[in-house]
Design a protein around this motif. Sequence first.
Motif, PDB file in Angstrom:
ATOM      1  N   PRO A  30      50.455 -22.798 -29.659  1.00 30.37           N
ATOM      2  CA  PRO A  30      49.555 -23.906 -29.295  1.00 30.37           C
ATOM      3  C   PRO A  30      50.268 -25.085 -28.667  1.00 30.37           C
ATOM      4  O   PRO A  30      49.658 -25.885 -27.985  1.00 30.37           O
ATOM      5  CB  PRO A  30      48.933 -24.283 -30.640  1.00 30.37           C
ATOM      6  N   GLN A  31      51.612 -25.214 -28.943  1.00 29.30           N
ATOM      7  CA  GLN A  31      52.319 -26.361 -28.390  1.00 29.30           C
ATOM      8  C   GLN A  31      52.691 -26.154 -26.922  1.00 29.30           C
ATOM      9  O   GLN A  31      53.030 -27.099 -26.240  1.00 29.30           O
ATOM     10  CB  GLN A  31      53.599 -26.614 -29.191  1.00 29.30           C
ATOM     11  N   ARG A  32      52.636 -24.901 -26.455  1.00 28.64           N
ATOM     12  CA  ARG A  32      52.964 -24.655 -25.056  1.00 28.64           C
ATOM     13  C   ARG A  32      51.844 -25.171 -24.166  1.00 28.64           C
ATOM     14  O   ARG A  32      50.673 -25.028 -24.481  1.00 28.64           O
ATOM     15  CB  ARG A  32      53.151 -23.164 -24.803  1.00 28.64           C
ATOM     16  N   PRO A  33      52.187 -25.762 -23.059  1.00 29.99           N
ATOM     17  CA  PRO A  33      51.143 -26.267 -22.159  1.00 29.99           C
ATOM     18  C   PRO A  33      50.364 -25.119 -21.527  1.00 29.99           C
ATOM     19  O   PRO A  33      50.840 -24.002 -21.437  1.00 29.99           O
ATOM     20  CB  PRO A  33      51.910 -27.062 -21.103  1.00 29.99           C
ATOM     21  N   ALA A  34      49.142 -25.438 -21.096  1.00 29.39           N
ATOM     22  CA  ALA A  34      48.307 -24.436 -20.443  1.00 29.39           C
ATOM     23  C   ALA A  34      48.947 -24.015 -19.127  1.00 29.39           C
ATOM     24  O   ALA A  34      49.748 -24.731 -18.536  1.00 29.39           O
ATOM     25  CB  ALA A  34      46.914 -24.991 -20.201  1.00 29.39           C
ATOM     26  N   ARG A  35      48.536 -22.818 -18.674  1.00 32.12           N
ATOM     27  CA  ARG A  35      49.173 -22.250 -17.492  1.00 32.12           C
ATOM     28  C   ARG A  35      48.962 -23.144 -16.265  1.00 32.12           C
ATOM     29  O   ARG A  35      49.838 -23.325 -15.436  1.00 32.12           O
ATOM     30  CB  ARG A  35      48.573 -20.863 -17.214  1.00 32.12           C
ATOM     31  N   GLY A  36      47.719 -23.739 -16.197  1.00 34.20           N
ATOM     32  CA  GLY A  36      47.431 -24.551 -15.019  1.00 34.20           C
ATOM     33  C   GLY A  36      48.104 -25.896 -15.045  1.00 34.20           C
ATOM     34  O   GLY A  36      48.235 -26.557 -14.034  1.00 34.20           O
ATOM     35  N   LYS A  37      48.529 -26.343 -16.225  1.00 33.35           N
ATOM     36  CA  LYS A  37      49.095 -27.682 -16.330  1.00 33.35           C
ATOM     37  C   LYS A  37      50.581 -27.655 -16.641  1.00 33.35           C
ATOM     38  O   LYS A  37      51.292 -28.601 -16.395  1.00 33.35           O
ATOM     39  CB  LYS A  37      48.385 -28.465 -17.441  1.00 33.35           C
ATOM     40  N   GLY A  38      51.045 -26.544 -17.256  1.00 28.28           N
ATOM     41  CA  GLY A  38      52.358 -26.551 -17.872  1.00 28.28           C
ATOM     42  C   GLY A  38      53.505 -26.751 -16.927  1.00 28.28           C
ATOM     43  O   GLY A  38      54.573 -27.165 -17.333  1.00 28.28           O
ATOM     44  N   ARG A  74      59.200 -28.963 -24.353  1.00 29.34           N
ATOM     45  CA  ARG A  74      58.923 -28.658 -25.761  1.00 29.34           C
ATOM     46  C   ARG A  74      59.840 -29.461 -26.667  1.00 29.34           C
ATOM     47  O   ARG A  74      59.407 -30.033 -27.675  1.00 29.34           O
ATOM     48  CB  ARG A  74      59.096 -27.151 -25.981  1.00 29.34           C
ATOM     49  N   GLU A  75      61.139 -29.540 -26.287  1.00 32.86           N
ATOM     50  CA  GLU A  75      62.067 -30.327 -27.103  1.00 32.86           C
ATOM     51  C   GLU A  75      61.646 -31.798 -27.116  1.00 32.86           C
ATOM     52  O   GLU A  75      61.706 -32.470 -28.145  1.00 32.86           O
ATOM     53  CB  GLU A  75      63.486 -30.182 -26.530  1.00 32.86           C
ATOM     54  N   GLU A  76      61.196 -32.279 -25.912  1.00 36.04           N
ATOM     55  CA  GLU A  76      60.795 -33.686 -25.854  1.00 36.04           C
ATOM     56  C   GLU A  76      59.576 -33.944 -26.729  1.00 36.04           C
ATOM     57  O   GLU A  76      59.493 -34.959 -27.426  1.00 36.04           O
ATOM     58  CB  GLU A  76      60.487 -34.069 -24.408  1.00 36.04           C
ATOM     59  N   ARG A  77      58.605 -33.017 -26.692  1.00 34.85           N
ATOM     60  CA  ARG A  77      57.423 -33.195 -27.542  1.00 34.85           C
ATOM     61  C   ARG A  77      57.790 -33.166 -29.023  1.00 34.85           C
ATOM     62  O   ARG A  77      57.277 -33.937 -29.817  1.00 34.85           O
ATOM     63  CB  ARG A  77      56.400 -32.101 -27.223  1.00 34.85           C
TER      64      ARG A  77
END
Length: 843
Positions: free
Chosen positions: A195-203, A121-124
């Motif tokens: 919304p910025q958090r990645p999806a569960r399957g990808k995060g 998240r910090e990197e994004r």
Amino acid sequence: MSDSDGKKTLGVRGGGPRSGNVKQSFSHGRTKNVVVETKRKRVVVPKPGAANKGSGTAGSASGDPRRQKAGTTDTEMARRLKALQAAKAREADEIAEREANEKARAEERERRRAEIEAKEREEREREERARQKAEEEERKRLEAEAEANRAKDGDSGSRAKADSAPARAGAATAPREDAPARRNDRGGDRGREQPQRPARGKGRGGDDNRRSGKLTLNQALSGAEGGRQKSVAAMRRKQERARQKAMGGSVEREKIVRDVQLPEAIVVSELANRMAERVGAVVKALMQMDMMVTQNQTIDADTAELIIEEFGHNVVRVSASDVEHVIQQIVDDEKDLQPRPPVITIMGHVDHGKTSLLDAIRSTKVVSGEAGGITQHIGAYQVQTDSGSILTFLDTPGHAAFTSMRSRGAQVTDIVVLVVAADDAVMPQTVEAINHAKAAKVPMIVAINKIDKPEANAQKVRTDLLQHEVVVEAMSGEVQDVEVSAVSGQGLDELLEAIALQAELLELKANPDRAAQGAVIEAQLDVGRGPVATVLVQTGTLKQGDIFVVGEQWGKVRAMENDKGERVKEAGPSVPVEVLGLNGTPEAGDVLNVVDTEAQAREIAEYRESASKEKRAAAGAATTLEQLMAKAKEDKNVAELPILVKADVQGSAEAIVQAMEKIGNDEVRVRVLHSGVGAITESDIGLAEASGAPVFGFNVRANTPARNSANQKGVEIRYYSVIYDLVDDVKAAASGLLGAEVRENFIGYAEIKEVFKVSGGVGKVAGCLVTEGIARRSAGVRLLRDNVVIHEGTLKTLKRFKDEVSEVQSGQECGMAFENYEDIRQGDVIEIFEREEIERTLA
């Protein structure tokens, strides 16, 4: 032992019953759970006072061995129970320890995942700030350039505004740079950060699949090969869905209503394709209508119309013939038309010098390449005159067998040059050529050839032409006539001038800037090049790579060759070319049309082929039962000669078939089982063997498997290069099927004077007097009574006195006996005759 519920149990010696489960192992790794019941051994407890009674006896407790054993068993059981309880306690401690370790590991994994998510998240956020900063710098640069441009125009007020604009922009954007950081510092609104958090399957690893679990062999191999990448369209759809979700809900895509062309019958998959719907959805809709169909089945138009309306599309009913509507009959604008070379057809009787005349014009030796010195194909050539004008010549055969080829030549021509030999005048094929020219309504020029011969009589030619309503200019008519000689070259320039004058009067024009249309002059199956068609382009320009449909065939122009054998890239109006790239051999005379796509060409060709099959089937079925019976009765009395014909070109095959149909009479006829273009193949030999037919090859040969098969099966193959020889041989073979004509020659008469009955198995013998001619034993006889024939047969015996003789002269007496007949009387007359067989031939 067995339990109360029927389960099998194992009994163990002991005291009271105790039950439990035991896993029993068998061979091959099989196991089975069984119920175990442990029985305790009965323990005898002495009653109170019993010890006192037996204290002084030998049966005291200390001296009783059974009591000692019972005490030992109780101690042992107590020890075992204590060990079991200790084991259960240890097991409980181990379970608790494992649960504590698992919980610790889960907490560790959650902590690590939280750390990774925080880092990502910090990197994004860092990347977002860098992107915003770059955009801001770019915007500032553009504004500075715009301000500089305005400053050059001398606008001082605008320059002042430009100085303050970056400052305002910087002030407006400055808080936005560290806004995400401040939100994170104070906890922020987690709903906005979600919304910025990645999806569960990808995060767990982002898009690079980090921490996605154990790496399998398939994943490693697919990763090494690059894997299956998503298409650009899929990426755009994903971005569109994400954008719509961010804007507050998905927006339903607007349905596109299409006009669906519906023929009389259509395949389910094709219907789905035309509606741009999924095939599964269409099949499901049909199943809801109680129609169990697959995607490859055909449904009728009414059912398809219901499906189209259910999916919300518009129905456009079309018939099967509508596929040809893509071949548009374009009406050319007058300003687009350009002059084109005339197409001249050379016609006339065989051996009147048509090809030799064309040779003299072309200064070549085409006739030397024709078998027997006659033209057997339609040749197409272009000739450039001394004045620079280009003429296209079609050289048609003059033999009667090539009538249909000449008729096709007249259909595509502009001018007909009728060649008539001055020493032979008008002949039957000359009359046919005149009729073809009149039917095609094309102007005619008469070339009186062989004028250099001593017996030439040009005036007789002009007079004979009057009988067929051809009035030449020398006879005050409108038809031009030129006296020429192909040998000496006399009159050739005058002939070309006459052709040029006639072409000028016709004002021949065509539009070269459109899709090409032409006529097939000749077609053949070349071994090395496949199907080849000689095409005369009539309008438009035929280019390499064009997709076309011609009759029941279609193709793509792979290559083109002109009349000199040179490769060309395009052919304009009135240019004859050989076209390569067909999927089959077309019929000579078919029309070639250029279309847009291969699908259109294939669809038109398939429609034409099916229509042609239906037409042939209808023609064969259009007979009543009475007609079939009459034909069967007629055929029973007609002998047939079956043959197979293979030729080098389509026109020759047609001409041979037409010639074969003319051979025969009421008793015998020739039946062509199969005719085709190309080499004689093994399948032709198989058909010939099954039908008992010979195979005739005209300018073609049998391949090696076909020759071997013919030798094994005894099939006769005959090769010809001149059509006259082939026709004569077939006519001779058909004549062999004719029954020989039998003639009777009367050689004598005898009168019965007396009838004798002879014993010894001879029977009745007639004593006769030969009244006329001669009586022979080998001849046939008839018995006449009152001038009525009552018996016809042969003589059993012919005797003179007591001797057997072969013949008896007139005026002599003899004895005669009939074979298997004895009803003879005095006064009967015997007629003696001989039969003679005469061979018959077809005219």
